[in-house]
Write an enzyme that holds these catalytic residues in place. Structure first.
Site, PDB file in Angstrom:
ATOM      1  CB  ALA A 173      -7.075 -26.338  34.891  1.00 52.23           C
ATOM      2  CB  ALA A 222      -4.778 -27.655  26.762  1.00 51.67           C
ATOM      3  CB  VAL A 223       0.547 -29.099  29.074  1.00 52.74           C
ATOM      4  CG1 VAL A 223      -0.375 -30.168  29.640  1.00 52.74           C
ATOM      5  CG2 VAL A 223       1.284 -29.635  27.845  1.00 52.74           C
ATOM      6  NE  ARG A 252       0.257 -21.650  20.884  1.00 53.74           N
ATOM      7  CZ  ARG A 252      -0.052 -22.403  19.824  1.00 53.74           C
ATOM      8  NH1 ARG A 252      -0.831 -23.467  19.964  1.00 53.74           N
ATOM      9  NH2 ARG A 252       0.416 -22.102  18.625  1.00 53.74           N
ATOM     10  CG  HIS A 293     -29.834   3.289  35.336  1.00 55.09           C
ATOM     11  ND1 HIS A 293     -29.469   2.235  36.141  1.00 55.09           N
ATOM     12  CD2 HIS A 293     -31.190   3.284  35.276  1.00 55.09           C
ATOM     13  CE1 HIS A 293     -30.564   1.631  36.574  1.00 55.09           C
ATOM     14  NE2 HIS A 293     -31.623   2.245  36.060  1.00 55.09           N
TER      15      HIS A 293
HETATM   16  P1  FAD Z   1       1.390 -17.037  15.290  1.00 49.81           P
HETATM   17  O1  FAD Z   1      -0.017 -16.598  15.317  1.00 49.81           O
HETATM   18  O2  FAD Z   1       1.718 -18.385  15.792  1.00 49.81           O
HETATM   19  O3  FAD Z   1       1.871 -16.875  13.775  1.00 49.81           O
HETATM   20  C1  FAD Z   1       3.136 -17.256  13.355  1.00 49.81           C
HETATM   21  C2  FAD Z   1       3.057 -17.708  11.916  1.00 49.81           C
HETATM   22  O4  FAD Z   1       4.387 -17.869  11.441  1.00 49.81           O
HETATM   23  C3  FAD Z   1       2.387 -19.058  11.719  1.00 49.81           C
HETATM   24  O5  FAD Z   1       1.274 -18.944  10.883  1.00 49.81           O
HETATM   25  C4  FAD Z   1       3.453 -19.958  11.095  1.00 49.81           C
HETATM   26  O6  FAD Z   1       2.957 -20.770  10.057  1.00 49.81           O
HETATM   27  C5  FAD Z   1       4.425 -18.951  10.527  1.00 49.81           C
HETATM   28  N1  FAD Z   1       5.812 -19.434  10.489  1.00 49.81           N
HETATM   29  C6  FAD Z   1       6.514 -20.022  11.485  1.00 49.81           C
HETATM   30  N2  FAD Z   1       7.774 -20.247  11.095  1.00 49.81           N
HETATM   31  C7  FAD Z   1       7.864 -19.807   9.812  1.00 49.81           C
HETATM   32  C8  FAD Z   1       8.913 -19.768   8.873  1.00 49.81           C
HETATM   33  N3  FAD Z   1      10.138 -20.204   9.159  1.00 49.81           N
HETATM   34  N4  FAD Z   1       8.654 -19.273   7.643  1.00 49.81           N
HETATM   35  C9  FAD Z   1       7.395 -18.816   7.329  1.00 49.81           C
HETATM   36  N5  FAD Z   1       6.377 -18.819   8.185  1.00 49.81           N
HETATM   37  C10 FAD Z   1       6.609 -19.298   9.416  1.00 49.81           C
HETATM   38  N6  FAD Z   1      -4.699 -15.119  22.158  1.00 49.81           N
HETATM   39  C11 FAD Z   1      -5.494 -14.089  22.504  1.00 49.81           C
HETATM   40  O7  FAD Z   1      -5.000 -12.979  22.674  1.00 49.81           O
HETATM   41  N7  FAD Z   1      -6.841 -14.250  22.658  1.00 49.81           N
HETATM   42  C12 FAD Z   1      -7.440 -15.452  22.490  1.00 49.81           C
HETATM   43  O8  FAD Z   1      -8.653 -15.563  22.631  1.00 49.81           O
HETATM   44  C13 FAD Z   1      -6.634 -16.558  22.125  1.00 49.81           C
HETATM   45  N8  FAD Z   1      -7.181 -17.768  21.930  1.00 49.81           N
HETATM   46  C14 FAD Z   1      -6.383 -18.805  21.552  1.00 49.81           C
HETATM   47  C15 FAD Z   1      -6.975 -20.056  21.372  1.00 49.81           C
HETATM   48  C16 FAD Z   1      -6.208 -21.139  21.005  1.00 49.81           C
HETATM   49  C17 FAD Z   1      -6.865 -22.488  20.808  1.00 49.81           C
HETATM   50  C18 FAD Z   1      -4.800 -20.965  20.785  1.00 49.81           C
HETATM   51  C19 FAD Z   1      -3.955 -22.125  20.357  1.00 49.81           C
HETATM   52  C20 FAD Z   1      -4.205 -19.738  20.963  1.00 49.81           C
HETATM   53  C21 FAD Z   1      -4.980 -18.644  21.359  1.00 49.81           C
HETATM   54  N9  FAD Z   1      -4.437 -17.386  21.582  1.00 49.81           N
HETATM   55  C22 FAD Z   1      -5.235 -16.345  21.970  1.00 49.81           C
HETATM   56  C23 FAD Z   1      -2.989 -17.144  21.416  1.00 49.81           C
HETATM   57  C24 FAD Z   1      -2.701 -16.457  20.053  1.00 49.81           C
HETATM   58  O9  FAD Z   1      -3.208 -17.277  19.027  1.00 49.81           O
HETATM   59  C25 FAD Z   1      -1.223 -16.221  19.896  1.00 49.81           C
HETATM   60  O10 FAD Z   1      -0.728 -15.508  21.013  1.00 49.81           O
HETATM   61  C26 FAD Z   1      -0.950 -15.414  18.634  1.00 49.81           C
HETATM   62  O11 FAD Z   1      -1.419 -16.081  17.499  1.00 49.81           O
HETATM   63  C27 FAD Z   1       0.552 -15.161  18.483  1.00 49.81           C
HETATM   64  O12 FAD Z   1       0.778 -14.443  17.313  1.00 49.81           O
HETATM   65  P2  FAD Z   1       2.182 -14.514  16.548  1.00 49.81           P
HETATM   66  O13 FAD Z   1       2.031 -13.629  15.365  1.00 49.81           O
HETATM   67  O14 FAD Z   1       3.286 -14.270  17.488  1.00 49.81           O
HETATM   68  O15 FAD Z   1       2.335 -16.040  16.100  1.00 49.81           O
HETATM   69  P1  NAD Z   2      -1.487 -22.307  29.861  1.00 52.78           P
HETATM   70  O1  NAD Z   2      -0.090 -22.015  30.210  1.00 52.78           O
HETATM   71  O2  NAD Z   2      -2.513 -21.247  29.975  1.00 52.78           O
HETATM   72  O3  NAD Z   2      -2.025 -23.523  30.745  1.00 52.78           O
HETATM   73  C1  NAD Z   2      -1.394 -24.770  30.775  1.00 52.78           C
HETATM   74  C2  NAD Z   2      -1.812 -25.470  32.052  1.00 52.78           C
HETATM   75  O4  NAD Z   2      -1.373 -26.810  31.978  1.00 52.78           O
HETATM   76  C3  NAD Z   2      -1.175 -24.857  33.299  1.00 52.78           C
HETATM   77  O5  NAD Z   2      -2.164 -24.632  34.270  1.00 52.78           O
HETATM   78  C4  NAD Z   2      -0.168 -25.907  33.733  1.00 52.78           C
HETATM   79  O6  NAD Z   2       0.029 -25.948  35.123  1.00 52.78           O
HETATM   80  C5  NAD Z   2      -0.819 -27.175  33.228  1.00 52.78           C
HETATM   81  N1  NAD Z   2       0.111 -28.258  32.973  1.00 52.78           N
HETATM   82  C6  NAD Z   2       1.341 -28.218  32.403  1.00 52.78           C
HETATM   83  N2  NAD Z   2       1.867 -29.443  32.304  1.00 52.78           N
HETATM   84  C7  NAD Z   2       0.950 -30.306  32.821  1.00 52.78           C
HETATM   85  C8  NAD Z   2       0.901 -31.712  32.981  1.00 52.78           C
HETATM   86  N3  NAD Z   2       1.908 -32.493  32.597  1.00 52.78           N
HETATM   87  N4  NAD Z   2      -0.205 -32.252  33.540  1.00 52.78           N
HETATM   88  C9  NAD Z   2      -1.253 -31.469  33.933  1.00 52.78           C
HETATM   89  N5  NAD Z   2      -1.246 -30.129  33.802  1.00 52.78           N
HETATM   90  C10 NAD Z   2      -0.164 -29.565  33.251  1.00 52.78           C
HETATM   91  O7  NAD Z   2      -1.412 -22.908  28.387  1.00 52.78           O
HETATM   92  P2  NAD Z   2      -2.567 -23.274  27.371  1.00 52.78           P
HETATM   93  O8  NAD Z   2      -3.877 -23.308  28.022  1.00 52.78           O
HETATM   94  O9  NAD Z   2      -2.064 -24.462  26.637  1.00 52.78           O
HETATM   95  O10 NAD Z   2      -2.532 -22.030  26.399  1.00 52.78           O
HETATM   96  C11 NAD Z   2      -1.332 -21.708  25.666  1.00 52.78           C
HETATM   97  C12 NAD Z   2      -1.228 -20.245  25.426  1.00 52.78           C
HETATM   98  O11 NAD Z   2      -2.241 -19.798  24.544  1.00 52.78           O
HETATM   99  C13 NAD Z   2      -1.342 -19.466  26.713  1.00 52.78           C
HETATM  100  O12 NAD Z   2      -0.156 -18.753  26.899  1.00 52.78           O
HETATM  101  C14 NAD Z   2      -2.480 -18.538  26.518  1.00 52.78           C
HETATM  102  O13 NAD Z   2      -2.150 -17.238  26.893  1.00 52.78           O
HETATM  103  C15 NAD Z   2      -2.782 -18.598  25.029  1.00 52.78           C
HETATM  104  N6  NAD Z   2      -4.244 -18.596  24.902  1.00 52.78           N
HETATM  105  C16 NAD Z   2      -4.918 -17.471  25.246  1.00 52.78           C
HETATM  106  C17 NAD Z   2      -6.287 -17.462  25.207  1.00 52.78           C
HETATM  107  C18 NAD Z   2      -7.021 -16.221  25.602  1.00 52.78           C
HETATM  108  O14 NAD Z   2      -6.399 -15.176  25.654  1.00 52.78           O
HETATM  109  N7  NAD Z   2      -8.309 -16.272  25.863  1.00 52.78           N
HETATM  110  C19 NAD Z   2      -6.986 -18.594  24.835  1.00 52.78           C
HETATM  111  C20 NAD Z   2      -6.278 -19.728  24.526  1.00 52.78           C
HETATM  112  C21 NAD Z   2      -4.893 -19.706  24.556  1.00 52.78           C
END
Ligand code: FAD
Ligand code: NAD
Length: 477
Positions: free
Chosen positions: A188, A275-276, A278, A450
């Site tokens: 969650a 979704a546990v 990253r 407002h």
């Molecule tokens: P990434 O976006 O992961 O980019 C890294 C890139 O490096 C990748 O494209 C990968 O292919 C590339 N790469 C890796 N290793 C190599 C290599 N050796 N050579 C070449 N390329 C490589 N964050 C928010 O702030 N707001 C949100 O609403 C939000 N929603 C999310 C929803 C979901 C479903 C998910 C999964 C994540 C979400 N996040 C959100 C988190 C956000 O996506 C990440 O925090 C962000 O993308 C991190 O950016 P980054 O540049 O560090 O890495």
């Molecule tokens: P999260 O860390 O937000 O939540 C994972 C949840 O899974 C936690 O509550 C944890 O207690 C639970 N969990 C872990 N292991 C478990 C198990 N074995 N069984 C049941 N529950 C378990 O991670 P997420 O939701 O996977 O998101 C990953 C990252 O992506 C987060 O760091 C988040 O910041 C980022 N993200 C951000 C946004 C946003 O900014 N709106 C949206 C999506 C993702």
């Protein structure tokens, strides 16, 4: 011949591409290596643009519109015909938004004179980078500086192994070709709540299994409680303290075994989202003699300025400590680029906004009441509800509240917390106030337009001293 560059960035996600652009703006020669192939095409923008922030928000917005329309606008005096879901069209729209944005990043790199190498990068000793193209050709680059920005990937757990289209991670959950009748979500956290909401709005019965027995432990308690109440009312069945012990897939369904306060239980789902959390992507990123150290959790170890253990090597975003958020990755990328170009740069890690894009949205910045108390502050708080706000009522979107946490001794703001309409935008008022060291009185003295949702911000600041106008507050001053 070895190709040379002032800066090689490994990873073209929000952290990497913003670092590359800022460095190019500052006159550096930049190569950005990105290996992602999305739906058959090389793609920049990382997790965020391809399979994260953007596609999830596209589906959140589409599903919200569908749900609203289905619930009807009779109270607005609008009657509609039968509302039908065309899921294929909804997914295609999401893909179009992704394409537009990732294509835009490619244009930005080109326009800034940045070379995009399509394939994988690996840091060697002496700031050399080994580039391997998708076709397998290897080239050595000599960099003056390197930014590691390889991001993160979903954590996998042995008790819920991924099985094509049945047990999926967040990426799979953006691609369901039909609406699951019964959907299970493990975790969650932010992803569980956002993607759980998407499919619940489209018609799934959603059960969220969360191992920890507290809901949203990182949020202010008042906000977490209200969020849980509202999401539960929307139909998300959130089971806290639920430990998954196993999963079994048969006939296109998955049986999930778990234990909670009631003992051992089982639920059968059509789909299961895992979704546990990253974890950082470090596999294949560093040669054994690169000199770059990892911390005890497997992130690249960096200081407050994102400097790794080798001079001239930086690491940013999801690859390093701190919250995994796109805007955090972006600001770290810009900071690293500026330092490399010889500028002074820093990033205020105390003021990173969190937003959960459910409806209503949930957002906060700065300290929770609980943390401020734990840090020894003499805390005062103020809270005001959207329920009596004219604009929120006019648009029939009036759940939630704004809460301020402040230092009672100095009147300085310590944190702002919002659950309500447009919380993810409104929260920036708190960011600016906190960044400028505002007092509660500073906000009280301002004239808010407002009728706006932001009037709730003003009233919450007034409420800190018991003087909100549109509430009966006993305190007399
Ligand atoms: P990434 O976006 O992961 O980019 C890294 C890139 O490096 C990748 O494209 C990968 O292919 C590339 N790469 C890796 N290793 C190599 C290599 N050796 N050579 C070449 N390329 C490589 N964050 C928010 O702030 N707001 C949100 O609403 C939000 N929603 C999310 C929803 C979901 C479903 C998910 C999964 C994540 C979400 N996040 C959100 C988190 C956000 O996506 C990440 O925090 C962000 O993308 C991190 O950016 P980054 O540049 O560090 O890495
Ligand atoms: P999260 O860390 O937000 O939540 C994972 C949840 O899974 C936690 O509550 C944890 O207690 C639970 N969990 C872990 N292991 C478990 C198990 N074995 N069984 C049941 N529950 C378990 O991670 P997420 O939701 O996977 O998101 C990953 C990252 O992506 C987060 O760091 C988040 O910041 C980022 N993200 C951000 C946004 C946003 O900014 N709106 C949206 C999506 C993702």
């Amino acid at each position: 011949m070895t190709q040379q560059a002032d800066l090689v960035v490994i990873g073209g996600g929000p952290g990497g591409y913003e670092a590359a652009i800022r460095a190019a703006q500052l006159g550096l020669s930049v190569i950005c290596i990105e290996r992602r192939v999305h739906k058959g095409k090389p793609s920049l923008g990382g997790t965020c643009l391809n399979v994260g922030c953007i596609p999830s928000k596209a589906l959140l917005d589409s599903s919200h519109k569908y749900h609203d329309l289905k619930a009807g606008y009779a109270n607005h005096g609008i009657s509609t015909g039968e509302v039908k879901l065309d899921l294929a069209a909804m997914l295609a729209r999401k893909d179009k938004v992704v394409d537009q944005l990732t294509g835009g990043i490619a244009q930005l790199l080109k326009g800034n004179g940045i070379t995009w190498l399509q394939g994988s990068g690996k840091l060697l000793a002496g700031k050399q980078v080994e580039f391997t193209s998708h076709e397998g050709e290897v080239q050595i680059l000599q960099a003056k500086n390197v930014i590691l920005a390889s991001g993160s990937e979903p954590v996998q757990i042995p008790v819920a192994k991924l099985v094509d289209d049945v047990v999926v991670d967040s990426t799979g959950a953006l691609e369901f070709q039909s609406v699951p009748k019964r959907l299970g979500v493990i975790g969650a956290g932010v992803i569980g709540l956002e993607l759980g909401s998407v499919w619940a709005r489209l018609g799934s019965e959603v059960i969220v299994l969360e191992a920890v027995d507290q809901f949203l432990p990182i949020a202010d308690r008042a906000i977490a409680k209200e969020t849980q109440k509202i999401l539960t009312k929307q139909g998300l069945d959130i089971r806290l303290g639920a430990r998954v012990t196993g999963t079994q897939v048969a006939n296109g369904q998955v049986t999930v075994s778990f234990t909670d306060a009631k003992g051992e239980q089982q639920e059968v789902f059509d789909r299961l989202i895992v979704a546990v959390g990253r974890r950082p992507v470090t596999a294949g990123l560093l040669s054994s003699d690169s000199g770059v150290s990892l911390d005890e959790r497997g992130f690249v170890a960096v200081d407050d300025h994102c400097r790794a253990s080798v001079p001239g090597v930086f690491a940013i975003g999801d690859l390093v400590r701190g919250q995994m958020l796109a805007h955090k990755a972006m600001e770290e990328g810009v900071m690293a680029a500026e330092i490399i170009a010889g500028h002074h740069a820093q990033f205020n890690y105390d003021l990173i906004i969190s937003v959960i894009y459910t409806h209503p949205e949930v957002a906060w910045v700065g300290m929770t009441e609980e943390r401020a108390k734990a840090e020894g502050f003499d805390v005062k708080t103020g809270q005001f509800a959207f329920a009596v706000n004219g604009r929120a009522l006019a648009s029939d979107d009036n759940q939630g509240f704004v809460k301020f946490v402040a230092d009672a001794k100095t009147d300085r703001l310590l944190g702002m917390h919002v659950i309500g309409p447009a919380a993810g935008d409104i929260i920036h008022q708190g960011l600016i106030a906190l960044e400028f060291g505002a007092s509660v009185e500073d906000l009280q003295l301002m004239c808010f337009a407002h009728p706006t949702l932001s009037e709730v911000v003003h009233e919450a600041a007034l409420a800190v001293d018991g003087r909100a106008i549109h509430a009966i507050q006993r305190k007399r001053k």
